[in-house]
Design a protein around this motif. Structure first.
Motif, PDB file in Angstrom:
ATOM      1  N   ALA A   1       0.830  -1.206   0.000  1.00 55.46           N
ATOM      2  CA  ALA A   1       0.000   0.000   0.000  1.00 55.46           C
ATOM      3  C   ALA A   1       0.866   1.258   0.000  1.00 55.46           C
ATOM      4  CB  ALA A   1      -0.911   0.010   1.225  1.00 55.46           C
ATOM      5  N   THR A   2       0.379   2.279  -0.694  1.00 55.13           N
ATOM      6  CA  THR A   2       1.015   3.599  -0.644  1.00 55.13           C
ATOM      7  C   THR A   2       0.688   4.217   0.717  1.00 55.13           C
ATOM      8  OG1 THR A   2      -0.910   4.753  -1.510  1.00 55.13           O
ATOM      9  CG2 THR A   2       0.692   3.893  -3.135  1.00 55.13           C
ATOM     10  N   ILE A   3       1.337   5.317   1.023  1.00 53.99           N
ATOM     11  CA  ILE A   3       1.079   5.967   2.314  1.00 53.99           C
ATOM     12  C   ILE A   3      -0.384   6.395   2.430  1.00 53.99           C
ATOM     13  CG2 ILE A   3       1.643   7.945   3.782  1.00 53.99           C
ATOM     14  CD1 ILE A   3       4.571   7.587   2.863  1.00 53.99           C
ATOM     15  N   PRO A   4      -0.973   7.034   1.419  1.00 56.08           N
ATOM     16  CA  PRO A   4      -2.402   7.371   1.537  1.00 56.08           C
ATOM     17  C   PRO A   4      -3.297   6.133   1.668  1.00 56.08           C
ATOM     18  CG  PRO A   4      -1.387   8.683  -0.201  1.00 56.08           C
ATOM     19  CD  PRO A   4      -0.373   7.648   0.220  1.00 56.08           C
ATOM     20  N   GLU A   5      -2.957   5.060   0.957  1.00 57.09           N
ATOM     21  CA  GLU A   5      -3.742   3.819   1.083  1.00 57.09           C
ATOM     22  C   GLU A   5      -3.601   3.239   2.483  1.00 57.09           C
ATOM     23  OE1 GLU A   5      -3.510   2.244  -3.561  1.00 57.09           O
ATOM     24  OE2 GLU A   5      -1.921   1.684  -2.149  1.00 57.09           O
ATOM     25  N   LEU A   6      -2.383   3.294   3.018  1.00 55.87           N
ATOM     26  CA  LEU A   6      -2.169   2.812   4.389  1.00 55.87           C
ATOM     27  C   LEU A   6      -3.007   3.618   5.375  1.00 55.87           C
ATOM     28  CD1 LEU A   6      -0.735   1.047   6.483  1.00 55.87           C
ATOM     29  CD2 LEU A   6       1.186   2.655   6.393  1.00 55.87           C
ATOM     30  N   ALA A   7      -3.033   4.924   5.190  1.00 53.76           N
ATOM     31  CA  ALA A   7      -3.848   5.778   6.066  1.00 53.76           C
ATOM     32  C   ALA A   7      -5.319   5.390   5.990  1.00 53.76           C
ATOM     33  CB  ALA A   7      -3.663   7.249   5.694  1.00 53.76           C
ATOM     34  N   SER A   8      -5.801   5.113   4.786  1.00 50.84           N
ATOM     35  CA  SER A   8      -7.206   4.734   4.600  1.00 50.84           C
ATOM     36  C   SER A   8      -7.523   3.376   5.207  1.00 50.84           C
ATOM     37  CB  SER A   8      -7.551   4.714   3.109  1.00 50.84           C
ATOM     38  OG  SER A   8      -7.584   6.020   2.619  1.00 50.84           O
ATOM     39  N   LEU A   9      -6.538   2.492   5.249  1.00 52.25           N
ATOM     40  CA  LEU A   9      -6.735   1.174   5.874  1.00 52.25           C
ATOM     41  C   LEU A   9      -6.626   1.244   7.394  1.00 52.25           C
ATOM     42  CD1 LEU A   9      -4.548  -0.921   3.413  1.00 52.25           C
ATOM     43  CD2 LEU A   9      -7.035  -1.058   3.643  1.00 52.25           C
ATOM     44  N   LEU A  10      -5.672   2.035   7.880  1.00 55.09           N
ATOM     45  CA  LEU A  10      -5.387   2.082   9.314  1.00 55.09           C
ATOM     46  C   LEU A  10      -6.443   2.856  10.094  1.00 55.09           C
ATOM     47  CD1 LEU A  10      -3.391   1.410  11.592  1.00 55.09           C
ATOM     48  CD2 LEU A  10      -2.146   3.497  10.996  1.00 55.09           C
ATOM     49  N   ARG A  11      -6.879   3.996   9.571  1.00 53.72           N
ATOM     50  CA  ARG A  11      -7.808   4.867  10.293  1.00 53.72           C
ATOM     51  C   ARG A  11      -9.084   4.166  10.742  1.00 53.72           C
ATOM     52  NH1 ARG A  11     -11.921   6.889   8.531  1.00 53.72           N
ATOM     53  NH2 ARG A  11     -11.316   6.677   6.362  1.00 53.72           N
ATOM     54  N   PRO A  12      -9.823   3.497   9.862  1.00 56.65           N
ATOM     55  CA  PRO A  12     -11.056   2.864  10.346  1.00 56.65           C
ATOM     56  C   PRO A  12     -10.800   1.729  11.333  1.00 56.65           C
ATOM     57  CG  PRO A  12     -10.749   2.453   7.983  1.00 56.65           C
ATOM     58  CD  PRO A  12      -9.670   3.385   8.411  1.00 56.65           C
ATOM     59  N   ALA A  13      -9.706   1.005  11.157  1.00 56.09           N
ATOM     60  CA  ALA A  13      -9.396  -0.078  12.107  1.00 56.09           C
ATOM     61  C   ALA A  13      -9.113   0.496  13.491  1.00 56.09           C
ATOM     62  CB  ALA A  13      -8.210  -0.900  11.606  1.00 56.09           C
ATOM     63  N   LEU A  14      -8.332   1.576  13.538  1.00 59.75           N
ATOM     64  CA  LEU A  14      -8.037   2.210  14.827  1.00 59.75           C
ATOM     65  C   LEU A  14      -9.295   2.789  15.458  1.00 59.75           C
ATOM     66  CD1 LEU A  14      -4.682   4.074  14.092  1.00 59.75           C
ATOM     67  CD2 LEU A  14      -5.009   2.014  15.487  1.00 59.75           C
ATOM     68  N   LEU A  15     -10.125   3.432  14.649  1.00 60.87           N
ATOM     69  CA  LEU A  15     -11.361   4.021  15.173  1.00 60.87           C
ATOM     70  C   LEU A  15     -12.291   2.951  15.744  1.00 60.87           C
ATOM     71  CD1 LEU A  15     -12.126   6.752  12.489  1.00 60.87           C
ATOM     72  CD2 LEU A  15     -11.346   7.101  14.843  1.00 60.87           C
ATOM     73  N   ARG A  16     -12.445   1.846  15.006  1.00 59.27           N
ATOM     74  CA  ARG A  16     -13.310   0.753  15.499  1.00 59.27           C
ATOM     75  C   ARG A  16     -12.794   0.204  16.817  1.00 59.27           C
ATOM     76  NH1 ARG A  16     -13.274  -0.944  10.209  1.00 59.27           N
ATOM     77  NH2 ARG A  16     -11.737  -2.539  10.690  1.00 59.27           N
ATOM     78  N   LEU A  17     -11.495  -0.087  16.866  1.00 58.31           N
ATOM     79  CA  LEU A  17     -10.926  -0.647  18.093  1.00 58.31           C
ATOM     80  C   LEU A  17     -11.052   0.327  19.257  1.00 58.31           C
ATOM     81  CD1 LEU A  17      -9.489  -2.956  19.522  1.00 58.31           C
ATOM     82  CD2 LEU A  17      -7.309  -1.971  18.758  1.00 58.31           C
ATOM     83  N   THR A  18     -10.758   1.592  19.006  1.00 58.58           N
ATOM     84  CA  THR A  18     -10.874   2.607  20.061  1.00 58.58           C
ATOM     85  C   THR A  18     -12.303   2.704  20.575  1.00 58.58           C
ATOM     86  OG1 THR A  18      -9.037   3.859  19.132  1.00 58.58           O
ATOM     87  CG2 THR A  18     -10.510   5.049  20.596  1.00 58.58           C
ATOM     88  N   ARG A  19     -13.256   2.726  19.665  1.00 60.63           N
ATOM     89  CA  ARG A  19     -14.672   2.817  20.063  1.00 60.63           C
ATOM     90  C   ARG A  19     -15.075   1.612  20.908  1.00 60.63           C
ATOM     91  NH1 ARG A  19     -16.691   3.822  15.391  1.00 60.63           N
ATOM     92  NH2 ARG A  19     -17.060   1.676  14.794  1.00 60.63           N
ATOM     93  N   ILE A  20     -14.665   0.428  20.505  1.00 62.98           N
ATOM     94  CA  ILE A  20     -15.025  -0.780  21.250  1.00 62.98           C
ATOM     95  C   ILE A  20     -14.391  -0.768  22.639  1.00 62.98           C
ATOM     96  CG2 ILE A  20     -14.771  -3.294  21.319  1.00 62.98           C
ATOM     97  CD1 ILE A  20     -14.968  -3.202  18.209  1.00 62.98           C
ATOM     98  N   VAL A  21     -13.112  -0.397  22.707  1.00 63.11           N
ATOM     99  CA  VAL A  21     -12.438  -0.356  24.011  1.00 63.11           C
ATOM    100  C   VAL A  21     -13.099   0.678  24.919  1.00 63.11           C
ATOM    101  CG1 VAL A  21     -10.269   0.181  25.198  1.00 63.11           C
ATOM    102  CG2 VAL A  21     -10.240  -1.271  23.179  1.00 63.11           C
ATOM    103  N   ARG A  22     -13.416   1.848  24.365  1.00 61.90           N
ATOM    104  CA  ARG A  22     -14.073   2.897  25.162  1.00 61.90           C
ATOM    105  C   ARG A  22     -15.419   2.440  25.713  1.00 61.90           C
ATOM    106  NH1 ARG A  22     -13.057   8.172  21.454  1.00 61.90           N
ATOM    107  NH2 ARG A  22     -11.005   8.680  22.275  1.00 61.90           N
ATOM    108  N   ASN A  23     -16.093   1.570  24.988  1.00 62.42           N
ATOM    109  CA  ASN A  23     -17.414   1.114  25.423  1.00 62.42           C
ATOM    110  C   ASN A  23     -17.369   0.029  26.494  1.00 62.42           C
ATOM    111  OD1 ASN A  23     -18.980   2.893  23.924  1.00 62.42           O
ATOM    112  ND2 ASN A  23     -18.885   1.594  22.123  1.00 62.42           N
ATOM    113  N   GLN A  24     -16.214  -0.415  26.861  1.00 63.14           N
ATOM    114  CA  GLN A  24     -16.080  -1.400  27.945  1.00 63.14           C
ATOM    115  C   GLN A  24     -16.099  -0.626  29.256  1.00 63.14           C
ATOM    116  OE1 GLN A  24     -16.339  -4.534  26.783  1.00 63.14           O
ATOM    117  NE2 GLN A  24     -16.362  -3.436  24.842  1.00 63.14           N
ATOM    118  N   ARG A  25     -17.267  -0.173  29.656  1.00 64.23           N
ATOM    119  CA  ARG A  25     -17.438   0.786  30.746  1.00 64.23           C
ATOM    120  C   ARG A  25     -17.997   0.155  31.994  1.00 64.23           C
ATOM    121  NH1 ARG A  25     -18.614   5.836  29.328  1.00 64.23           N
ATOM    122  NH2 ARG A  25     -18.125   6.205  31.508  1.00 64.23           N
TER     123      ARG A  25
END
Length: 149
Positions: free
Chosen positions: A11-35
């Motif tokens: 992947a190019t750098i922009p493609e990597l950004a497009s792949l990484l961002r949603p994965a990080l957001l999903r994981l962060t959201r799930i972890v935050r919801n473990q309340r």
């Protein structure tokens, strides 16, 4: 190695950004919801965590650290103070100003939230192979570097 994995490695750098961002957001959201306590907002938890890690400070300083407007922080702190999770103290050099400190109850809540999230993440990590966990260990410094820029 799957075709998808091979393509990701190219992947190019922009493609990597497009792949990484949603994965990080999903994981962060799930972890935050473990309340533990849903009645405390994520903004309130963040403010308490800042006070716990950086020490007592004025409401204005806290608003600046949290990147929120001072009136918003005033509301957050009023709620936390009402619940006994933070307290106001007299400023050591300017008695007109208050310093906000986290209470033992606030620290206890932060600890229970951390334990809940760690327990969820521990369970999830247990589903990974040793090789996958080893890769994650190598990625942590890189994510820390990205987060500190």
């Amino acid at each position: 190695m799957t075709t998808a994995t091979r393509n990701t490695l190219k992947a190019t750098i922009p493609e990597l950004a497009s792949l990484l961002r949603p994965a990080l957001l999903r994981l962060t959201r799930i972890v935050r919801n473990q309340r533990v306590d849903q009645s405390v907002t994520l903004t309130q938890l963040s403010a308490m965590a800042t006070l716990h890690h950086r020490g007592s400070m004025s409401a204005g300083e806290l608003a600046s650290f949290e990147r929120v407007q001072p009136p918003s922080m005033t509301k957050v702190l009023a709620n936390l103070e009402e619940r006994g999770l933070v307290r106001r103290e007299v400023h050591p050099t300017d008695r007109r100003q208050a310093i906000i400190a986290i209470t033992d109850e606030g620290i206890g809540l932060l600890d229970s939230e951390r334990r809940s999230r760690d327990a969820w993440l521990t369970k999830q990590l247990g589903t990974l192979s040793a090789e996958e966990r080893a890769l994650l260990i190598k990625v942590i410094p890189i994510l820390d570097k990205l987060a500190s820029q």
